[in-house]
Design an enzyme around this catalytic site. Sequence first.
Site, PDB file in Angstrom:
ATOM      1  N   SER A 188       0.836  -1.206   0.000  1.00 56.24           N
ATOM      2  CA  SER A 188       0.000   0.000   0.000  1.00 56.24           C
ATOM      3  C   SER A 188       0.871   1.257   0.000  1.00 56.24           C
ATOM      4  O   SER A 188       1.805   1.379   0.791  1.00 56.24           O
ATOM      5  CB  SER A 188      -0.911   0.009   1.227  1.00 56.24           C
ATOM      6  OG  SER A 188      -1.807  -1.069   1.166  1.00 56.24           O
ATOM      7  N   ASN A 240       2.013  -9.174  12.228  1.00 55.22           N
ATOM      8  CA  ASN A 240       2.866  -8.044  11.820  1.00 55.22           C
ATOM      9  C   ASN A 240       2.255  -6.721  12.237  1.00 55.22           C
ATOM     10  O   ASN A 240       1.033  -6.569  12.286  1.00 55.22           O
ATOM     11  CB  ASN A 240       3.129  -8.085  10.304  1.00 55.22           C
ATOM     12  CG  ASN A 240       2.154  -7.238   9.501  1.00 55.22           C
ATOM     13  OD1 ASN A 240       2.322  -6.023   9.358  1.00 55.22           O
ATOM     14  ND2 ASN A 240       1.099  -7.877   8.993  1.00 55.22           N
ATOM     15  N   ALA A 241       3.152  -5.795  12.562  1.00 55.23           N
ATOM     16  CA  ALA A 241       2.741  -4.406  12.803  1.00 55.23           C
ATOM     17  C   ALA A 241       3.763  -3.524  12.109  1.00 55.23           C
ATOM     18  O   ALA A 241       4.480  -2.743  12.738  1.00 55.23           O
ATOM     19  CB  ALA A 241       2.670  -4.095  14.291  1.00 55.23           C
ATOM     20  N   LEU A 270       2.447   0.174   7.647  1.00 56.03           N
ATOM     21  CA  LEU A 270       2.330   0.792   6.316  1.00 56.03           C
ATOM     22  C   LEU A 270       3.609   1.512   5.858  1.00 56.03           C
ATOM     23  O   LEU A 270       3.545   2.574   5.234  1.00 56.03           O
ATOM     24  CB  LEU A 270       1.133   1.744   6.271  1.00 56.03           C
ATOM     25  CG  LEU A 270      -0.238   1.070   6.316  1.00 56.03           C
ATOM     26  CD1 LEU A 270      -1.356   2.118   6.333  1.00 56.03           C
ATOM     27  CD2 LEU A 270      -0.449   0.130   5.129  1.00 56.03           C
ATOM     28  N   CYS A 328      -6.018  -1.540   7.242  1.00 57.68           N
ATOM     29  CA  CYS A 328      -4.828  -2.022   7.950  1.00 57.68           C
ATOM     30  C   CYS A 328      -5.068  -1.930   9.465  1.00 57.68           C
ATOM     31  O   CYS A 328      -5.337  -0.843   9.978  1.00 57.68           O
ATOM     32  CB  CYS A 328      -3.625  -1.170   7.568  1.00 57.68           C
ATOM     33  SG  CYS A 328      -2.156  -1.640   8.461  1.00 57.68           S
ATOM     34  N   LYS A 333     -10.751  -2.912   0.036  1.00 52.90           N
ATOM     35  CA  LYS A 333     -10.256  -4.014   0.881  1.00 52.90           C
ATOM     36  C   LYS A 333     -10.764  -3.827   2.308  1.00 52.90           C
ATOM     37  O   LYS A 333     -10.504  -2.805   2.944  1.00 52.90           O
ATOM     38  CB  LYS A 333      -8.729  -4.066   0.847  1.00 52.90           C
ATOM     39  CG  LYS A 333      -8.189  -5.277   1.604  1.00 52.90           C
ATOM     40  CD  LYS A 333      -6.736  -5.530   1.286  1.00 52.90           C
ATOM     41  CE  LYS A 333      -6.182  -6.717   2.032  1.00 52.90           C
ATOM     42  NZ  LYS A 333      -4.769  -6.927   1.782  1.00 52.90           N
ATOM     43  N   GLY A 388      -1.995 -15.757   7.502  1.00 53.84           N
ATOM     44  CA  GLY A 388      -1.564 -17.142   7.343  1.00 53.84           C
ATOM     45  C   GLY A 388      -2.662 -18.138   7.689  1.00 53.84           C
ATOM     46  O   GLY A 388      -3.810 -17.755   7.950  1.00 53.84           O
ATOM     47  N   GLY A 407      -6.702 -14.518   2.610  1.00 57.57           N
ATOM     48  CA  GLY A 407      -6.593 -14.825   4.039  1.00 57.57           C
ATOM     49  C   GLY A 407      -6.322 -16.301   4.255  1.00 57.57           C
ATOM     50  O   GLY A 407      -7.235 -17.125   4.169  1.00 57.57           O
ATOM     51  N   GLY A 408      -5.051 -16.619   4.478  1.00 58.26           N
ATOM     52  CA  GLY A 408      -4.684 -17.972   4.876  1.00 58.26           C
ATOM     53  C   GLY A 408      -4.670 -19.019   3.788  1.00 58.26           C
ATOM     54  O   GLY A 408      -4.491 -20.204   4.082  1.00 58.26           O
TER      55      GLY A 408
HETATM   56  C1  LIG Z   1       4.059  -8.482   6.223  1.00 57.83           C
HETATM   57  C2  LIG Z   1       2.695  -8.112   5.712  1.00 57.83           C
HETATM   58  C3  LIG Z   1       2.489  -6.846   5.158  1.00 57.83           C
HETATM   59  C4  LIG Z   1       1.221  -6.495   4.678  1.00 57.83           C
HETATM   60  N1  LIG Z   1       1.041  -5.259   4.108  1.00 57.83           N
HETATM   61  C5  LIG Z   1      -0.183  -4.922   3.587  1.00 57.83           C
HETATM   62  C6  LIG Z   1      -0.381  -3.675   2.945  1.00 57.83           C
HETATM   63  O1  LIG Z   1       0.524  -2.857   2.777  1.00 57.83           O
HETATM   64  N2  LIG Z   1      -1.625  -3.397   2.471  1.00 57.83           N
HETATM   65  C7  LIG Z   1      -2.683  -4.274   2.580  1.00 57.83           C
HETATM   66  O2  LIG Z   1      -3.789  -3.976   2.115  1.00 57.83           O
HETATM   67  N3  LIG Z   1      -2.504  -5.485   3.175  1.00 57.83           N
HETATM   68  C8  LIG Z   1      -1.290  -5.823   3.670  1.00 57.83           C
HETATM   69  N4  LIG Z   1      -1.117  -7.043   4.255  1.00 57.83           N
HETATM   70  C9  LIG Z   1      -2.260  -7.986   4.345  1.00 57.83           C
HETATM   71  C10 LIG Z   1      -2.253  -8.996   3.194  1.00 57.83           C
HETATM   72  O3  LIG Z   1      -2.347  -8.374   1.939  1.00 57.83           O
HETATM   73  C11 LIG Z   1      -3.408 -10.007   3.364  1.00 57.83           C
HETATM   74  O4  LIG Z   1      -4.646  -9.317   3.324  1.00 57.83           O
HETATM   75  C12 LIG Z   1      -3.321 -10.764   4.674  1.00 57.83           C
HETATM   76  O5  LIG Z   1      -1.980 -11.082   5.002  1.00 57.83           O
HETATM   77  C13 LIG Z   1      -4.129 -12.073   4.653  1.00 57.83           C
HETATM   78  O6  LIG Z   1      -3.665 -12.935   3.637  1.00 57.83           O
HETATM   79  P1  LIG Z   1      -2.602 -14.121   3.901  1.00 57.83           P
HETATM   80  O7  LIG Z   1      -3.101 -14.898   5.084  1.00 57.83           O
HETATM   81  O8  LIG Z   1      -2.623 -14.919   2.623  1.00 57.83           O
HETATM   82  O9  LIG Z   1      -1.283 -13.475   4.166  1.00 57.83           O
HETATM   83  C14 LIG Z   1       0.148  -7.425   4.757  1.00 57.83           C
HETATM   84  C15 LIG Z   1       0.370  -8.702   5.322  1.00 57.83           C
HETATM   85  C16 LIG Z   1       1.624  -9.046   5.783  1.00 57.83           C
HETATM   86  C17 LIG Z   1       1.826 -10.425   6.372  1.00 57.83           C
END
Ligand SMILES: Cc1cc2nc3c(=O)[nH]c(=O)nc-3n(C[C@H](O)[C@H](O)[C@H](O)COP(=O)(O)O)c2cc1C
Length: 306
Positions: free
Chosen positions: A52, A75-76, A79, A134, A167, A219, A245-246
């Site tokens: 983003s 994660n934190a 952005l 976020c 989103k 995850g 998501g996951g």
């Molecule tokens: C390290 C990390 C950074 C992320 N950064 C963003 C981001 O910048 N913008 C956003 O919309 N989602 C961000 N996400 C969320 C992911 O795009 C996704 O919605 C979320 O991780 C769930 O999917 P997953 O379980 O397949 O990872 C981030 C996730 C992770 C793990």
Amino acid sequence: MPTSLLPNDILNICGETLKIHGYWLASGILGVAASTMIRAVHAGADAVVTKSLGSSPRKGHAGPVLTASHGGLLNAIGLTNPGIDAFEDEMKLLNKAKIPVIMSVFGNTPKEIAHIVEKAVKMKPSAIELNLSCPHAEISQISHSPDLTYKYVKSAKEIADVPVFAKLTPNASDYVSVGKAAQEAGADAIVAINTVRGMRIDIHQQQPILGNMVGGLSGPSIFPIAVRCVYDLYKTLSIPIIGVGGVSSWEDAVEMHLAGARAIQIGTAVMNDIDVFSKIKNGVSRYIEESGLNSVDDIIGAGVKS
Ligand SMILES: Cc1cc2nc3c(=O)[nH]c(=O)nc-3n(C[C@H](O)[C@H](O)[C@H](O)COP(=O)(O)O)c2cc1C
């Protein structure tokens, strides 16, 4: 490999309807460098969503910003991004490589989002994804409110000449009303879900592990939450749902499609195995063929008909 069972176009406008397909890299997972996003496409991703981007460079939260937890990640990052202007050169490389790019953007006011979207569309993305959700940044509040969501989406839609996706967060108690507001404001699709708000405490230090204390979980452990959200939104809305998501296997992808997702984004699983895209695509194709169906379109929402 029967790839023909999976449509090639990721965004295909048929009459009034936007057809969305494929298995995309989720936002934030591989940052903003064109080279890593191109690598994801070479590994089988049909499209990439950028980290983003905001109006100016942002450092993000103090560390630690990431910890492993229960089969996933908390994660934190906050952005962290170089600002939209700094992305122009990377975007040129992605366009040159003919990679379908969805630019993820965020803003602190509807006016700011309009300004960022104006800059983004000049870079010729395939679509814009509005990060309204976020869970560890100020913008997290937007997708808790139907009213704010409406204003941000409307503002982006007035400027964008490409599809706009909203989103959403699973952390809002009434995310379906938020989805409805996004649809009413003209969103072309919903992306569900962003990370789930969570926290870990170090038992030896007796203090929160993350610098920001609270972060977003991603995850495998959030997969059932994502399926539930996709299902709820699919049941109520008429615009396409992009599931995220996951998802880490073809079985997860099939389940997400059965819940109502047209396209699927993959995030955390990519960090373990960049070949996850091609493994998922092969598995889904095989499933469709063995089920005697014609295409992935035949299973979208098929698990939740009643
Ligand atoms: C390290 C990390 C950074 C992320 N950064 C963003 C981001 O910048 N913008 C956003 O919309 N989602 C961000 N996400 C969320 C992911 O795009 C996704 O919605 C979320 O991780 C769930 O999917 P997953 O379980 O397949 O990872 C981030 C996730 C992770 C793990």
